[in-house]
Every structure is written in structure tokens, then in C-alpha cells.
Design a protein around this motif. Structure first.
Motif, mmCIF file in Angstrom:
data_model
loop_
_atom_site.group_PDB
_atom_site.id
_atom_site.type_symbol
_atom_site.label_atom_id
_atom_site.label_comp_id
_atom_site.label_asym_id
_atom_site.label_seq_id
_atom_site.Cartn_x
_atom_site.Cartn_y
_atom_site.Cartn_z
ATOM 1 N N GLU A 84 0.834 -1.201 0.000
ATOM 2 C CA GLU A 84 0.000 0.000 0.000
ATOM 3 C C GLU A 84 0.874 1.258 0.000
ATOM 4 N N TYR A 88 2.883 -0.083 5.067
ATOM 5 C CA TYR A 88 1.823 -1.075 5.188
ATOM 6 C C TYR A 88 1.637 -1.873 3.907
ATOM 7 N N ILE A 90 -1.637 -4.234 2.222
ATOM 8 C CA ILE A 90 -3.070 -4.476 2.359
ATOM 9 C C ILE A 90 -3.444 -5.644 1.457
ATOM 10 N N ARG A 101 -4.464 -5.107 7.200
ATOM 11 C CA ARG A 101 -3.283 -4.252 7.039
ATOM 12 C C ARG A 101 -2.215 -4.731 8.012
#
Length: 124
Positions: A84, A88, A90, A101
Motif C-alpha cells: 500500500e 503497510y 493491504i 493491514r
């Protein structure tokens, strides 16, 4: 012979799990990752509701993640992720309404599939 082979496989797996990742390893940056996130976990389906303090063991191989929950919560397996941003990842089918996440420190789950809902707000 089978018992000896089973012993070696179990020993190898145990060593692998304990030595696979340090607490500051980011699953985003590794093709192989094993880590435990501790916090609140939950699960709801038509007949079951679980909300408790617990943990989620995350096992990543390649781009597929498995989430192994405590507290008799069913596992989530074979989830694919995309990066992402720098901090992070996702899940591929994630949205604002249903997502997983993960980064080195935090795991956030609000995952809805087939009328079942998994939640986690955990860290390591």
C-alpha cells in the motif's frame, strides 16, 4: 523410521518458527515471515461471537499470508497482499469496508467473507 523422520521434521519446523524473524522484521520486506501480534481479536458468524484478548500468528510465504488466531477463532489462509505504501501492505481484495493491514509493528483486521467477520487490533 517414520517416527525418526517425524521427529526431525517437527524439530526443524520448531527451530524455523522460533528463529524465522526478529521483532523488527517487516513482513512487507520479507518473502518468508513468521511473527505473533498480540491484542484484541474477534470473530462473528451466524452462531458464534468471540471478542477477547488474544494473538494472531502471521505466516507469510512469498506473497501469501496465513493468519492463525488464538481463542478458537478460525484461521484466515492464502490471502494475497499488495504494498500500500512504505509502511503497510493491504490484502488484494481489501477495501475501506473489509481489509487486513500489516507492518512490522501493527496488524489491523476487519475482514468480511461469506457472512463471517474477523477482527484484530494487535501489535508486536
Amino acid at each position: 523410521m517414520k517416527k525418526l523422520l517425524k521427529f526431525f521434521l517437527v524439530t526443524f519446523f520448531a527451530l524455523f518458527v522460533f528463529a524465522a524473524c526478529s521483532d523488527d522484521d517487516d513482513p512487507v520486506d520479507n518473502d518468508l515471515f513468521v511473527g505473533t501480534y498480540t491484542g484484541t481479536v474477534g470473530y462473528t458468524d451466524a452462531t458464534t461471537t468471540i471478542n477477547a484478548d488474544g494473538n494472531v500468528r502471521v505466516v507469510k510465504v512469498g506473497n501469501k499470508y496465513n493468519f492463525i488466531f488464538s481463542n478458537s477463532i478460525p484461521n484466515i489462509t492464502g490471502v494475497e497482499f499488495r504494498r500500500e505504501d512504505a509502511n503497510y501492505s493491504i490484502n488484494v481484495d481489501g477495501s475501506d469496508l473489509s481489509y487486513i493491514r500489516i507492518n512490522a509493528n501493527d496488524l489491523k483486521i476487519f475482514y468480511v467473507v461469506d457472512g463471517k467477520t474477523w477482527t484484530a487490533n494487535a501489535s508486536r
